[in-house]
Structure formats: structure tokens, C-alpha cells
Design a protein around this motif. Structure first.
Motif, PDB file in Angstrom:
ATOM      1  N   ASN A 149      37.936  36.479  41.350  1.00 60.23           N
ATOM      2  CA  ASN A 149      37.260  37.782  41.391  1.00 60.23           C
ATOM      3  C   ASN A 149      38.165  38.889  41.919  1.00 60.23           C
ATOM      4  O   ASN A 149      38.028  40.045  41.519  1.00 60.23           O
ATOM      5  CB  ASN A 149      35.964  37.675  42.197  1.00 60.23           C
ATOM      6  CG  ASN A 149      34.945  36.843  41.429  1.00 60.23           C
ATOM      7  OD1 ASN A 149      34.534  37.224  40.341  1.00 60.23           O
ATOM      8  ND2 ASN A 149      34.600  35.679  41.954  1.00 60.23           N
ATOM      9  N   THR A 150      39.112  38.519  42.775  1.00 58.25           N
ATOM     10  CA  THR A 150      40.103  39.507  43.220  1.00 58.25           C
ATOM     11  C   THR A 150      40.929  39.960  42.020  1.00 58.25           C
ATOM     12  O   THR A 150      41.226  41.145  41.856  1.00 58.25           O
ATOM     13  CB  THR A 150      41.025  38.891  44.303  1.00 58.25           C
ATOM     14  OG1 THR A 150      40.201  38.457  45.378  1.00 58.25           O
ATOM     15  CG2 THR A 150      42.036  39.883  44.809  1.00 58.25           C
ATOM     16  N   LYS A 151      41.265  39.008  41.163  1.00 57.64           N
ATOM     17  CA  LYS A 151      42.077  39.350  39.977  1.00 57.64           C
ATOM     18  C   LYS A 151      41.278  40.275  39.037  1.00 57.64           C
ATOM     19  O   LYS A 151      41.800  41.264  38.516  1.00 57.64           O
ATOM     20  CB  LYS A 151      42.510  38.065  39.255  1.00 57.64           C
ATOM     21  CG  LYS A 151      43.397  38.338  38.060  1.00 57.64           C
ATOM     22  CD  LYS A 151      43.960  37.075  37.469  1.00 57.64           C
ATOM     23  CE  LYS A 151      44.785  37.276  36.199  1.00 57.64           C
ATOM     24  NZ  LYS A 151      44.628  38.483  35.467  1.00 57.64           N
ATOM     25  N   ILE A 152      40.003  39.943  38.843  1.00 56.55           N
ATOM     26  CA  ILE A 152      39.178  40.788  37.954  1.00 56.55           C
ATOM     27  C   ILE A 152      39.152  42.231  38.487  1.00 56.55           C
ATOM     28  O   ILE A 152      39.342  43.193  37.736  1.00 56.55           O
ATOM     29  CB  ILE A 152      37.736  40.232  37.854  1.00 56.55           C
ATOM     30  CG1 ILE A 152      37.759  38.878  37.153  1.00 56.55           C
ATOM     31  CG2 ILE A 152      36.812  41.210  37.110  1.00 56.55           C
ATOM     32  CD1 ILE A 152      36.413  38.165  37.109  1.00 56.55           C
ATOM     33  N   LEU A 153      38.965  42.364  39.785  1.00 57.14           N
ATOM     34  CA  LEU A 153      38.890  43.714  40.357  1.00 57.14           C
ATOM     35  C   LEU A 153      40.243  44.424  40.254  1.00 57.14           C
ATOM     36  O   LEU A 153      40.310  45.591  39.869  1.00 57.14           O
ATOM     37  CB  LEU A 153      38.439  43.656  41.819  1.00 57.14           C
ATOM     38  CG  LEU A 153      36.957  43.361  42.034  1.00 57.14           C
ATOM     39  CD1 LEU A 153      36.613  43.329  43.511  1.00 57.14           C
ATOM     40  CD2 LEU A 153      36.086  44.409  41.348  1.00 57.14           C
ATOM     41  N   ARG A 154      41.301  43.697  40.576  1.00 57.85           N
ATOM     42  CA  ARG A 154      42.637  44.320  40.522  1.00 57.85           C
ATOM     43  C   ARG A 154      42.941  44.781  39.101  1.00 57.85           C
ATOM     44  O   ARG A 154      43.390  45.898  38.880  1.00 57.85           O
ATOM     45  CB  ARG A 154      43.683  43.308  41.008  1.00 57.85           C
ATOM     46  CG  ARG A 154      45.035  43.920  41.244  1.00 57.85           C
ATOM     47  CD  ARG A 154      46.064  42.900  41.707  1.00 57.85           C
ATOM     48  NE  ARG A 154      47.379  43.503  41.666  1.00 57.85           N
ATOM     49  CZ  ARG A 154      47.889  44.229  42.660  1.00 57.85           C
ATOM     50  NH1 ARG A 154      47.224  44.409  43.758  1.00 57.85           N
ATOM     51  NH2 ARG A 154      49.092  44.779  42.540  1.00 57.85           N
ATOM     52  N   ASP A 155      42.651  43.905  38.126  1.00 58.90           N
ATOM     53  CA  ASP A 155      42.930  44.259  36.723  1.00 58.90           C
ATOM     54  C   ASP A 155      42.100  45.457  36.275  1.00 58.90           C
ATOM     55  O   ASP A 155      42.513  46.217  35.404  1.00 58.90           O
ATOM     56  CB  ASP A 155      42.638  43.058  35.803  1.00 58.90           C
ATOM     57  CG  ASP A 155      43.660  41.948  36.015  1.00 58.90           C
ATOM     58  OD1 ASP A 155      44.654  42.198  36.730  1.00 58.90           O
ATOM     59  OD2 ASP A 155      43.457  40.826  35.493  1.00 58.90           O
ATOM     60  N   SER A 156      40.894  45.600  36.853  1.00 64.27           N
ATOM     61  CA  SER A 156      40.052  46.736  36.448  1.00 64.27           C
ATOM     62  C   SER A 156      40.525  48.035  37.101  1.00 64.27           C
ATOM     63  O   SER A 156      40.412  49.095  36.506  1.00 64.27           O
ATOM     64  CB  SER A 156      38.596  46.528  36.885  1.00 64.27           C
ATOM     65  OG  SER A 156      38.138  45.277  36.516  1.00 64.27           O
ATOM     66  N   LEU A 157      41.011  47.924  38.336  1.00 64.86           N
ATOM     67  CA  LEU A 157      41.341  49.147  39.083  1.00 64.86           C
ATOM     68  C   LEU A 157      42.770  49.635  38.831  1.00 64.86           C
ATOM     69  O   LEU A 157      43.019  50.845  38.783  1.00 64.86           O
ATOM     70  CB  LEU A 157      41.158  48.910  40.593  1.00 64.86           C
ATOM     71  CG  LEU A 157      39.738  48.566  41.060  1.00 64.86           C
ATOM     72  CD1 LEU A 157      39.727  48.234  42.550  1.00 64.86           C
ATOM     73  CD2 LEU A 157      38.785  49.735  40.786  1.00 64.86           C
ATOM     74  N   LEU A 158      43.698  48.671  38.642  1.00 71.28           N
ATOM     75  CA  LEU A 158      45.116  49.048  38.613  1.00 71.28           C
ATOM     76  C   LEU A 158      45.473  50.067  37.517  1.00 71.28           C
ATOM     77  O   LEU A 158      46.144  51.060  37.801  1.00 71.28           O
ATOM     78  CB  LEU A 158      45.983  47.793  38.506  1.00 71.28           C
ATOM     79  CG  LEU A 158      47.435  47.985  38.904  1.00 71.28           C
ATOM     80  CD1 LEU A 158      47.556  48.563  40.312  1.00 71.28           C
ATOM     81  CD2 LEU A 158      48.186  46.661  38.827  1.00 71.28           C
ATOM     82  N   PRO A 159      45.030  49.860  36.264  1.00 70.24           N
ATOM     83  CA  PRO A 159      45.422  50.841  35.234  1.00 70.24           C
ATOM     84  C   PRO A 159      44.970  52.254  35.591  1.00 70.24           C
ATOM     85  O   PRO A 159      45.703  53.215  35.404  1.00 70.24           O
ATOM     86  CB  PRO A 159      44.691  50.345  33.975  1.00 70.24           C
ATOM     87  CG  PRO A 159      44.348  48.925  34.245  1.00 70.24           C
ATOM     88  CD  PRO A 159      44.216  48.778  35.716  1.00 70.24           C
TER      89      PRO A 159
END
Ligand code: HEM
Length: 553
Positions: free
Chosen positions: A273-283
């Protein structure tokens, strides 16, 4: 020989395990004895240790008795309230409610608790000599933010980040974002209208809390990052689902939660879930770092601006550490900025609906400030956001609702260097977790005349009037350097919701209909005669997510 050797190792390992367990138990019991003797000494010195106190069980039986009569799902806030509202029973030798209360819940908690129950004690703790937050906060938040957020930071780092983030949450900046907020509140209102019945009747039952959560989540992601999640129209979205999955792991440190953090399933869940959030926020963060970023008003835009000003180089590109910190802060905003405000909106609507006179005055103010054509209200507020500041009665209504339903508090670290001093008595704090208790302070009859009534006028009367709140007594967002950064945002959200719903809709909070719909046959639970009450752990929720019907006016 081989056999002898391996059985020797086995018995050595066994002995070590037994030794470790014995040392652990000895430490545990030693700590327990230390706390118990300390409490006995405090009690004999007349410090506010509530009765009954048992040497064997500390205050565990007291807590159990405070829970009696409350529904199983009732939030702990009602337990704390009972302690201060009925203080003569628990402090038979005192003439007034003590400013702090000492509680010993060992072995359920390894440290004693101090509830700060007076405005003066809270002032000393959070404003006059602000004490650091207790590490249990950062421990609890670790699965979400990895320890890199405002709440988990030490005081000097907090100061730097808070000044970077403050500009985005300032009233001036937020008012300039009002059109964005109105767009989201507009969706909320439209969806409510679609729930209304035909021919001026109430429509079907729905759970309002789900709607307010989606609204506040859409707002916090737009205000902080210009990220349009569309939880209201396309939810449940992966980003909120991932955040909620992480929030499930936000727990205070106990033996069980500490063990849970070693399990593979916890680690897998947090990593995923950390990865999902990071991938959503980073761009989106990267796009905000571009010099030609379209808006310069989001919290992150303004934080980057501050960062560049600090470095003295306008072209300075933030380093990867800064970006990591920004992701963690965003996760904290999303966590702290949706459930709280969503619940606060539910409570204010609930309280207004119970008070026809408040509703009448609220609508009259909206007519006066926003004009009598209800359809134009959103347009007027978009063009002239400062009109929100003229909604004085509406603001008082929101404040009074937050008085009766404060949702947050703060936990600070007690130490030898910090003692409360109230009315000439010194109250030591070393070794304790100190907890401000707005829920108790806001319901102290000696501080708030007509304490149980919903009286927005308290926040409108002049200095010297009996109804006027005492200094530092109203603290739903806490006070001091670490007070809630989202206070202005939450207030604007609540005022906008009231300004854009109350003249168009009537609400009915139909817990009876909901019970029938659920096929419940047992008598409905209640707290203080109210069937709608706060439930659950953490900041909790409204009972049954506030079953609601609406009709068009
Ligand atoms: C009615 C809604 C809200 C209530 C009742 C509330 C309450 C609180 C309280 C009691 C604190 C603790 C302060 C302390 O420890 O000294 C806090 C901190 C915080 N809140 Fe809120 N809050 C609300 C809405 C929001 C919103 C909309 C955001 C959005 C960003 C937010 C973000 C935060 C953050 C980041 C902190 C930590 C501040 C710091 O350490 O500097 N809150 N809030």
C-alpha cells in the motif's frame, strides 16, 4: 558424542529462553511495583489519584466501572467525560474538579497517564512551556508515514517543516482556493439532492459519513497537491483504499501491536500500500516541481517555494530526501485531513437539525450575507470568498458543535523537567504520558454555563458576558506551536457545507429506520439518551455512519 553435543545445545538454548523470560518478567513486575508505590505516595500527598485505587489492579477496575452503562462500541471519549463530569464521586476529598488526573493502568499500559483537564494545565503543557509529543504518536503513524511527518519530527525539524507548510494552509491562501472547494462541495450537494424523495418527501436512507469522507478526501488531495482523486464520483479509489489499509495498522504500542509489526503479513501489506500511494503521488509531485506548474497555490507548491527561498537559489531543485519528506507529509495530510473533518460535518448537521431555532438563524444569516437567491450562493462565494468571514453565526455554530464533539487531542511526554503548577500546587509529570482532554474540558459545567445546551451564542457574546468561553477552554484543534495545521481548512469546509446545503435541504437522521432496515431486534444502544453517538477507536466514527434521509425544501 554428536547426540551429547546437540542435546547440550538444546538445553543451552532452552536455558537462555527461560532466563530471558525470567528477566523480562522480573523487569515487568519491578516496573509495576515501582508505579504502584509511586501512586500510593502521590495519593498520600493529596495529588489527584481518583478513587477507587487498588494496589493489585491500579485503576483498571475504575476504568471498567466507567465503561458500565455505555454501549460496547462507544468511543473512549465517553469514559473520560464520565470521570470529569462526575468528579466529586472520584475525588471525594476535593472541592473542585482537579486540573490534572493521574491514572495507573499498568500492566495494560507501561506508563502512567495524566489527563490534563483544565484550560490552565493545557496552556502550560502546549503553549507556555510546550512539551514534546509522546513517541507513541510517531510509533502509531509509522506504517503510514515511515516516521517522516510533522507529528513524528523532533522539535527543531518540526519548526523548519511547519514554516514551509504553513503558507499553504493560511486563511489567505485557502480563501484563494475557494472555487476549488466549492466545486467539490457542489458535487456533494448535488449527490444529496439526488437522494431526496419526490414531491417534497424524504428520500431513501443512506449513510452520510461515507459521503462526507469522500468529500473531505477529494478536498485535501486537491488543496495539498492539485491532485483530483474523484472519490465522490468514482470511489472507492485505489488511493483511498491504500490509505485506509495503512490506517488499519495505526495502533498504539502494546505487546500485540508490537508483535504484529514483525509478521510477514504486516510487512507485505505496508509495502504494497505504500507503493500504491507513492506511485499515485510521485508523478503529481514531480509535475509541481516544474517551473511552469500551472497553479502556485497548493500546499506543496508553496512548500517548494519556501525551500528555494531558504536555499537562496530560485533554481534549486529539491533533492530526493525532500521529495520523500513531501510524500510522507502528504500522507499525513490525507490521514489527518479527511476522517476528522468528515465526522465534524456529520456532527454539525446533526446538532443543527436538533435545534430548529439555530437552523432558523443560520438560514437567516445565509439569506442576509449570500442573498436570497439560493441558486446563486456558490457563484457569489466563488467570486467573493471573503464573505465566508462574514458568516459569524455559522462560524459560531461550527465552533459550538466542535465544543460538544471535539475529535482530537494531543499526547505529550512527561518529564522531571516539567510539572504543572495550578493554584499553588505542583503536579509532577516524570515518566507519564500526558494527554490533553478537550472532551472533558469542553463539558465541564464549571467552565461552560448551560453546558449541555447547543448555544452558538457563546462564541458571539462580548468580553465579560457569562457565556463567553474562558481563555484556552475551547481547544478542538489544540493550541500552541503544533496546533492543527488544517484548522482553517476544516473551518472553511464546514462553513461551505452549511452555506450550500441548509437552505436547499432538510435532514432527518433516522436511526430507527436504519435499525429496521438492518433487521435489528434488540433495543437500540444509546449514550445519554442519544442513539447517535461516537463509536470505535482512534478518532472513531458516528454510529452507523449517520443514517440520513434528505428532502428538498
Ligand atoms: C475538524 C477537523 C479537525 C480536527 C478536530 C483536528 C484536530 C487536530 C488536533 C487536536 C491536532 C493535535 C495538535 C497537537 O498535537 O498539538 C491536530 C494536528 C494536526 N492536524 Fe488536524 N484536525 C482537523 C482537521 C485537519 C485537517 C483538514 C488537516 C489537513 C491537513 C489536519 C492536519 C493536521 C496535521 C498535519 C497535524 C499535526 C500538526 C503539527 O504537528 O504541526 N487536520 N489536528
Amino acid at each position: 558424542m554428536q547426540l551429547y553435543f546437540s542435546s547440550g545445545i538444546v538445553s543451552l538454548v532452552g536455558l537462555s529462553v527461560v532466563l530471558i523470560v525470567v528477566i523480562w518478567l522480573a523487569q515487568l513486575i519491578g516496573r509495576g511495583l515501582f508505579i504502584r508505590f509511586k501512586f500510593l505516595a502521590m495519593r498520600s500527598r493529596g495529588l489527584p489519584v481518583p478513587e477507587p485505587y487498588s494496589f493489585l489492579y491500579g485503576h483498571i477496575p475504575l476504568m471498567k466501572s466507567l465503561k458500565e452503562g455505555l454501549p460496547k462500541d462507544a468511543h473512549d471519549t465517553y469514559v473520560h467525560r464520565k470521570l470529569t463530569m462526575n468528579w466529586p464521586k472520584y475525588f471525594p476529598h476535593r472541592k473542585s474538579c482537579p486540573p490534572v488526573i493521574y491514572l495507573d493502568l499498568w500492566p495494560l499500559t507501561s506508563q502512567p497517564f495524566i489527563y490534563a483537564t483544565s484550560p490552565e494545565a493545557c496552556f502550560q503543557l502546549t503553549q507556555q512551556t510546550a512539551q514534546p509529543r509522546h513517541s507513541m504518536f510517531s510509533w502509531a503513524l509509522f506504517p503510514v508515514t515511515g516516521g517522516k511527518d510533522l507529528i513524528s519530527m523532533d522539535i527543531p525539524t518540526h519548526r523548519i517543516w511547519r514554516s514551509r507548510l504553513n503558507p499553504g494552509f493560511s486563511l489567505k491562501n485557502l480563501l484563494s482556493q475557494t472555487p476549488i472547494l466549492i466545486e467539490e462541495v457542489g458535487i456533494f450537494v448535488q449527490q444529496l439532492k439526488e437522494q431526496a424523495g419526490t414531491d417534497g418527501n424524504f428520500g431513501d436512507l443512506f449513510q452520510l459519513f461515507d459521503r462526507t469522507v469522500a468529500l473531505t478526501f477529494d478536498i485535501i488531495t486537491r488543496v495539498s497537491l492539485d491532485l483530483r482523486v474523484r472519490e465522490q464520483t468514482q470511489g472507492p479509489t485505489p488511493i483511498l483504499k491504500a490509505l485506509r489499509a495503512l490506517i488499519r495498522h495505526v495502533k498504539g504500542p502494546t505487546i500485540w501491536s508490537e508483535l504484529e509489526r514483525w509478521t510477514p503479513s504486516y510487512r507485505r501489506d505496508v509495502a504494497l500500500n505504500t507503493k500504491i500511494l507513492r506511485d499515485s503521488l510521485l508523478p503529481q509531485i514531480k509535475s509541481r516541481l516544474q517551473p511552469d506548474a500551472s497553479s502556485e497555490k497548493t500546499v506543496i507548491d508553496l512548500a517548494v517555494k519556501e525551500y528555494k527561498t531558504e536555499s537562496g537559489n530560485e533554481n534549486q531543485q529539491p533533492n530526493p530526501d525532500f521529495v520523500d519528506m513531501v510524500i510522507s507529509q502528504l500522507k499525513l495530510f490525507m490521514l489527518a485531513g479527511h476522517d476528522t473533518t468528515a465526522q465534524a460535518i456529520c456532527w454539525v448537521l446533526y446538532e443543527i437539525t436538533k435545534s430548529p431555532e439555530v437552523l432558523r438563524q443560520l438560514r437567516a444569516e445565509h439569506d442576509e450575507v449570500l442573498g436570497s437567491d439560493v441558486q446563486l450562493a456558490a457563484q457569489i462565494l466563488s467570486a467573493e470568498p471573503h464573505k465566508l468571514n462574514s458568516l459569524r453565526y455559522t462560524t459560531a455554530v461550527v465552533k459550538e458543535s466542535l465544543r460538544l464533539h471535539p475529535l482530537g487531542s494531543t499526547h505529550r511526554r512527561g518529564s522531571r523537567g516539567f510539572s504543572f503548577v495550578c493554584d499553588g500546587t505542583t503536579y509532577p509529570s516524570d515518566g507519564a504520558v500526558i494527554w490533553t482532554s478537550p472532551t472533558a474540558i469542553h463539558l465541564r459545567a464549571d467552565l461552560w454555563p448551560r453546558v449541555a445546551e447547543f448555544l452558538p451564542e457563546r462564541f458571539l457574546v462580548a468580553e465579560g458576558h457569562a457565556l463567553r468561553p474562558a481563555r484556552n477552554a475551547w481547544r478542538p484543534f489544540e493550541l500552541g506551536n503544533t496546533r492543527c495545521i488544517g484548522e482553517e481548512l476544516a473551518m472553511i469546509e464546514m462553513k461551505l457545507v452549511l452555506a450550500l446545503t441548509m437552505r436547499e435541504l432538510d435532514f432527518c437522521f433516522d436511526w430507527e429506520g436504519w435499525n429496521v432496515l438492518q433487521g435489528r431486534t434488540t433495543p437500540p444502544d444509546s449514550v445519554g439518551g442519544e442513539h447517535i453517538y461516537r463509536v470505535g477507536g482512534g478518532i472513531g466514527s458516528v454510529k452507523d455512519k449517520l443514517p440520513t434521509r434528505v428532502k428538498l425544501r
